[in-house]
Design a protein around this motif. Structure first.
Motif, PDB file in Angstrom:
ATOM      1  N   LEU A   8      40.920  47.899  46.016  1.00 48.08           N
ATOM      2  CA  LEU A   8      39.865  47.010  46.478  1.00 48.08           C
ATOM      3  C   LEU A   8      40.389  46.050  47.552  1.00 48.08           C
ATOM      4  CD1 LEU A   8      38.247  45.955  43.067  1.00 48.08           C
ATOM      5  CD2 LEU A   8      37.287  47.539  44.753  1.00 48.08           C
ATOM      6  N   PRO A   9      39.542  45.649  48.502  1.00 45.08           N
ATOM      7  CA  PRO A   9      39.943  44.567  49.418  1.00 45.08           C
ATOM      8  C   PRO A   9      40.117  43.267  48.638  1.00 45.08           C
ATOM      9  CG  PRO A   9      37.625  45.103  49.699  1.00 45.08           C
ATOM     10  CD  PRO A   9      38.187  46.153  48.802  1.00 45.08           C
ATOM     11  N   VAL A  10      40.950  42.372  49.171  1.00 42.27           N
ATOM     12  CA  VAL A  10      41.291  41.153  48.444  1.00 42.27           C
ATOM     13  C   VAL A  10      40.049  40.326  48.098  1.00 42.27           C
ATOM     14  CG1 VAL A  10      42.506  38.947  48.595  1.00 42.27           C
ATOM     15  CG2 VAL A  10      43.608  41.040  49.396  1.00 42.27           C
ATOM     16  N   SER A  11      39.113  40.216  49.043  1.00 40.84           N
ATOM     17  CA  SER A  11      37.929  39.389  48.788  1.00 40.84           C
ATOM     18  C   SER A  11      37.126  39.922  47.608  1.00 40.84           C
ATOM     19  CB  SER A  11      37.053  39.317  50.039  1.00 40.84           C
ATOM     20  OG  SER A  11      36.637  40.617  50.445  1.00 40.84           O
ATOM     21  N   ARG A  12      36.973  41.259  47.526  1.00 39.69           N
ATOM     22  CA  ARG A  12      36.225  41.840  46.417  1.00 39.69           C
ATOM     23  C   ARG A  12      37.025  41.749  45.116  1.00 39.69           C
ATOM     24  NH1 ARG A  12      33.873  48.012  45.864  1.00 39.69           N
ATOM     25  NH2 ARG A  12      32.616  47.629  43.997  1.00 39.69           N
ATOM     26  N   ALA A  13      38.341  41.927  45.200  1.00 31.71           N
ATOM     27  CA  ALA A  13      39.177  41.790  44.012  1.00 31.71           C
ATOM     28  C   ALA A  13      39.087  40.376  43.449  1.00 31.71           C
ATOM     29  CB  ALA A  13      40.626  42.132  44.345  1.00 31.71           C
ATOM     30  N   ALA A  14      39.048  39.374  44.344  1.00 33.02           N
ATOM     31  CA  ALA A  14      38.925  37.990  43.894  1.00 33.02           C
ATOM     32  C   ALA A  14      37.591  37.753  43.198  1.00 33.02           C
ATOM     33  CB  ALA A  14      39.089  37.042  45.074  1.00 33.02           C
ATOM     34  N   LEU A  15      36.537  38.366  43.729  1.00 28.52           N
ATOM     35  CA  LEU A  15      35.223  38.223  43.092  1.00 28.52           C
ATOM     36  C   LEU A  15      35.206  38.876  41.714  1.00 28.52           C
ATOM     37  CD1 LEU A  15      32.908  38.899  46.168  1.00 28.52           C
ATOM     38  CD2 LEU A  15      33.186  36.724  44.963  1.00 28.52           C
ATOM     39  N   LEU A  16      35.754  40.086  41.613  1.00 27.10           N
ATOM     40  CA  LEU A  16      35.798  40.769  40.314  1.00 27.10           C
ATOM     41  C   LEU A  16      36.804  40.118  39.365  1.00 27.10           C
ATOM     42  CD1 LEU A  16      35.541  44.546  41.342  1.00 27.10           C
ATOM     43  CD2 LEU A  16      33.778  43.086  40.311  1.00 27.10           C
ATOM     44  N   GLY A  17      37.708  39.314  39.927  1.00 26.70           N
ATOM     45  CA  GLY A  17      38.665  38.603  39.094  1.00 26.70           C
ATOM     46  C   GLY A  17      38.015  37.605  38.163  1.00 26.70           C
ATOM     47  N   THR A  18      36.726  37.322  38.392  1.00 29.64           N
ATOM     48  CA  THR A  18      35.995  36.454  37.468  1.00 29.64           C
ATOM     49  C   THR A  18      35.775  37.115  36.110  1.00 29.64           C
ATOM     50  OG1 THR A  18      33.852  37.280  38.271  1.00 29.64           O
ATOM     51  CG2 THR A  18      34.761  35.329  39.366  1.00 29.64           C
ATOM     52  N   ALA A  19      36.053  38.402  36.009  1.00 28.99           N
ATOM     53  CA  ALA A  19      35.788  39.119  34.758  1.00 28.99           C
ATOM     54  C   ALA A  19      36.540  38.508  33.575  1.00 28.99           C
ATOM     55  CB  ALA A  19      36.169  40.593  34.914  1.00 28.99           C
ATOM     56  N   PHE A  20      37.816  38.178  33.781  1.00 25.33           N
ATOM     57  CA  PHE A  20      38.599  37.621  32.675  1.00 25.33           C
ATOM     58  C   PHE A  20      38.106  36.243  32.260  1.00 25.33           C
ATOM     59  CE2 PHE A  20      42.367  35.242  31.138  1.00 25.33           C
ATOM     60  CZ  PHE A  20      42.533  35.915  29.935  1.00 25.33           C
ATOM     61  N   PRO A  21      37.949  35.275  33.191  1.00 22.45           N
ATOM     62  CA  PRO A  21      37.401  33.983  32.764  1.00 22.45           C
ATOM     63  C   PRO A  21      35.981  34.067  32.230  1.00 22.45           C
ATOM     64  CG  PRO A  21      37.690  34.045  35.159  1.00 22.45           C
ATOM     65  CD  PRO A  21      38.402  35.226  34.592  1.00 22.45           C
ATOM     66  N   ILE A  22      35.187  35.045  32.686  1.00 20.34           N
ATOM     67  CA  ILE A  22      33.854  35.226  32.107  1.00 20.34           C
ATOM     68  C   ILE A  22      33.979  35.606  30.628  1.00 20.34           C
ATOM     69  CG2 ILE A  22      31.891  36.819  32.037  1.00 20.34           C
ATOM     70  CD1 ILE A  22      31.865  36.737  35.094  1.00 20.34           C
ATOM     71  N   GLY A  23      34.874  36.542  30.343  1.00 20.60           N
ATOM     72  CA  GLY A  23      35.104  36.923  28.954  1.00 20.60           C
ATOM     73  C   GLY A  23      35.571  35.746  28.117  1.00 20.60           C
ATOM     74  N   MET A  24      36.481  34.943  28.674  1.00 17.28           N
ATOM     75  CA  MET A  24      36.968  33.774  27.941  1.00 17.28           C
ATOM     76  C   MET A  24      35.863  32.745  27.734  1.00 17.28           C
ATOM     77  SD  MET A  24      40.866  32.734  28.407  1.00 17.28           S
ATOM     78  CE  MET A  24      40.711  31.906  29.976  1.00 17.28           C
ATOM     79  N   ALA A  25      35.041  32.535  28.764  1.00 18.23           N
ATOM     80  CA  ALA A  25      33.957  31.565  28.634  1.00 18.23           C
ATOM     81  C   ALA A  25      32.979  31.986  27.538  1.00 18.23           C
ATOM     82  CB  ALA A  25      33.225  31.421  29.969  1.00 18.23           C
ATOM     83  N   LEU A  26      32.645  33.272  27.493  1.00 17.97           N
ATOM     84  CA  LEU A  26      31.744  33.761  26.454  1.00 17.97           C
ATOM     85  C   LEU A  26      32.384  33.629  25.075  1.00 17.97           C
ATOM     86  CD1 LEU A  26      30.373  36.983  28.214  1.00 17.97           C
ATOM     87  CD2 LEU A  26      29.145  34.830  27.816  1.00 17.97           C
ATOM     88  N   GLY A  27      33.657  33.987  24.984  1.00 14.30           N
ATOM     89  CA  GLY A  27      34.352  33.905  23.706  1.00 14.30           C
ATOM     90  C   GLY A  27      34.480  32.479  23.207  1.00 14.30           C
ATOM     91  N   ARG A  28      34.784  31.553  24.120  1.00 14.00           N
ATOM     92  CA  ARG A  28      34.955  30.167  23.701  1.00 14.00           C
ATOM     93  C   ARG A  28      33.623  29.484  23.420  1.00 14.00           C
ATOM     94  NH1 ARG A  28      40.240  28.795  27.517  1.00 14.00           N
ATOM     95  NH2 ARG A  28      41.739  29.512  25.943  1.00 14.00           N
ATOM     96  N   ALA A  29      32.574  29.934  24.074  1.00 10.72           N
ATOM     97  CA  ALA A  29      31.251  29.401  23.757  1.00 10.72           C
ATOM     98  C   ALA A  29      30.842  29.796  22.344  1.00 10.72           C
ATOM     99  CB  ALA A  29      30.232  29.910  24.768  1.00 10.72           C
ATOM    100  N   ALA A  30      31.227  31.010  21.937  1.00 13.80           N
ATOM    101  CA  ALA A  30      30.881  31.480  20.592  1.00 13.80           C
ATOM    102  C   ALA A  30      31.878  31.020  19.536  1.00 13.80           C
ATOM    103  CB  ALA A  30      30.814  33.015  20.586  1.00 13.80           C
TER     104      ALA A  30
END
Length: 380
Positions: A230-252
């Motif tokens: 992936l190009p760096v810009s798109r990789a950075a955008l998809l890099g939100t996947a891990f903090p999204i998972g953490m945010a959902l987990g910590r909210a629950a």
């Protein structure tokens, strides 16, 4: 006994203060991982060759953590103000500097400010509901962390300015936090009982392992996605996947921990079953990250890993703070020291493995780390 009420300032509530602090810190730390890839592109080197840059953040933590009992002797406010200003300066340098010495200085200031926030958070959130409160505060950090790669990637994709400029978004909140902090009661300083030292050492090690797993993903997620082509810009955008998972987990997490509580020494600690479950989910995510070169699979693995990692930090920190005979000031200092140790060691170890194998296979280091965590945790 020190309680949340005795620490409550006249302005923002302790939970709100801790939430803002953890939110901007999460934004900055995750942003550092995305900036690492951008900086490597600017310098024309492999991202793995800059593995030492996140370590400077960890060294800032290690340098500040031993001063925890001193910094907290007059309450959380001095550390909160100093941390806000240091972190604001660090984000500014990381966002605007093109000279490597200034970038290193920015990472060090990020570490110093982050250490102050790591010290303040358990000092603000104490008592029977500490674990749930820590989960809520760190959930704010995870939610804000989602913004960092997305904002950096989006800004960089415009081609108008370097994506690192997006880090400046956290500065106004830090200045607001510094200005609104109010005096509060000192943090408890009861002496450490000798029988608690071995227990504290084991719980400290468990926390180091938990933070190590989290930061392997936090620092290297964008680089792993970029490694799929992936190009760096798109990789950075998809890099939100891990903090999204953490945010959902910590909210629950507060709901889960509310269902599975037990009392020890007047403090609520989650049942031991929470940590094995979280570790198993994290391991599944790590395997997905390793098993495929498809960006979609890697992204899914990062979400799953985030869901699993979510409860490890608040649970292990709350357990350390609840160690019999360990004062609040010393517990906060040990927590910051654990985070610094993990941040210095884990991402660098993963990068070293990547030199021998590749970054994809290097992620397997997470599996024995989780196994060691579970082995030590069995005694709690």
């Amino acid at each position: 006994m020190t309680t949340v009420e005795t620490l409550r300032p006249r302005g923002l509530s302790p939970v709100m203060q801790a939430g803002i602090a953890q939110g901007v810190l999460g934004f900055g730390i995750t942003g550092l991982g995305a900036c690492l890839v951008l900086l490597a592109g600017d310098l024309g080197v492999a991202p793995e060759s800059l593995a030492w840059l996140p370590a400077t953040f960890g060294f800032g933590l290690l340098a500040t953590a031993p001063a925890g009992p001193y910094l907290l002797r007059h309450g959380p406010r001095p550390a909160l103000v100093a941390g806000s200003l240091a972190l604001a300066a660090g984000l500014t340098l990381l966002g605007l500097s093109s000279a490597m010495p200034l970038v290193v200085a920015g990472a060090l200031l990020l570490g110093v400010g982050g250490a102050a926030f790591v010290l303040v958070t358990p000092a603000l959130l104490t008592g029977a509901g500490a674990t749930s409160q820590l989960s809520r505060a760190t959930a704010a950090g995870s939610a804000a962390a989602v913004l960092a790669p997305a904002l950096i990637g989006g800004v960089d994709a415009t081609g108008l300015v370097n994506g690192r400029v997006a880090l400046l978004a956290g500065v106004p909140l830090l200045l607001f936090l510094a200005l609104t902090a109010r005096p509060a009661a000192p943090v408890g300083s009861s002496p450490i009982e000798r029988p608690a030292l071995s227990v504290a050492g084991r719980r400290w090690t468990v926390m180091v392992l938990a933070v190590s797993v989290e930061f392997c993903f936090t620092i290297w997620a964008v680089a792993r996605l970029a490694g799929t082509g992936l190009p760096v810009s798109r990789a950075a955008l998809l890099g939100t996947a891990f903090p999204i998972g953490m945010a959902l987990g910590r909210a629950a997490a507060p709901l889960l921990l509310g269902v599975l509580p037990m009392r020890r020494g007047g403090v609520t600690i989650p049942l031991t079953g929470v940590v094995p479950l979280a570790s198993a989910v994290t391991a599944v995510g790590a395997v997905l990250v390793v098993a495929s070169g498809d960006p979609a699979v890697v992204t899914a693995g990062l979400v799953v890993a985030g869901l699993g990692v979510a409860t490890l930090y608040p649970v292990t920190l709350a357990t350390l703070v609840a160690t019999p005979g360990l004062s609040g000031r010393h517990a906060a200092s040990l927590g910051a020291l654990a985070s610094g140790t993990a941040i210095v060691a884990a991402p660098a170890a993963l990068a070293r493995l990547a030199d021998v194998l590749d970054l994809r296979l290097a992620y397997l280091i997470i599996l024995p780390t989780l196994a060691a965590l579970l082995l030590l945790r069995r005694r709690d």
